[in-house]
Scaffold this motif. Structure first.
Motif: not given
Length: 163
Positions: A107-127
């Motif tokens: 939640a914190a990293v999403e809020a920080d990115a939104r405050a910087a102007g991001a409209a979307s976030v992507v990520l990669e993880t593994g099985l």
């Protein structure tokens, strides 16, 4: 920043800060156990400095126990909105898991990115990280086609969330 009820204090630090570097080393060690090697996706430490991104460290009782970071990326075709950031280095120390810290860091990293102007976030993880996949799905992410360094890796899974 603080995550009320968890006793979690979140600070924005350089990835080279001793607490951040220790936790990055720990998550790399976990990748070795789970996948047989470290994450080899290219990472430039300056990508996590403003205005290019952010590296967050979560503290409980002044002990660094969690990380989350974002950096700007080219918007993959599967994302409906840009500008886009990539989530990196989501990690909670094993002894502190299952207490809601990962959700608070997300939640914190999403809020920080939104405050910087991001409209979307992507990520990669593994099985081999089913707890991470469950966190992302329960937090409004959807699975997308692979992108970046691990786009064609069979153990890789990619997710996106738009605001």
């Amino acid at each position: 920043m603080t995550a009320s009820g968890l006793g979690l204090r979140i600070e924005r630090l350089p990835i080279t800060h001793p607490d951040a570097a220790r936790l990055v080393d720990e998550v790399q060690g976990e990748y070795v156990v789970r996948y047989g090697g470290q994450d080899e996706s290219p990472v430039d430490p300056t990508e996590f400095l403003a205005p290019h991104g952010a590296f967050l460290v979560g503290y409980v009782d002044d002990v660094a126990v969690a990380t989350a970071a974002w950096r700007w990326v080219e918007t993959p075709d599967v994302v409906r909105r840009g500008p886009t950031v990539e989530l990196k280095r989501m990690y909670v120390v094993a002894a502190w898991r299952n207490r809601g810290l990962a959700r608070a860091m997300l939640a914190a990293v999403e809020a920080d990115a939104r405050a910087a102007g991001a409209a979307s976030v992507v990520l990669e993880t593994g099985l081999k990280q089913p707890e991470a996949m469950a966190l992302y799905l329960s937090s409004g992410y959807r699975e997308i086609a692979g992108f970046g360094h691990y786009a064609d890796e069979p153990l890789s899974r990619a997710y996106a969330k738009e605001w």
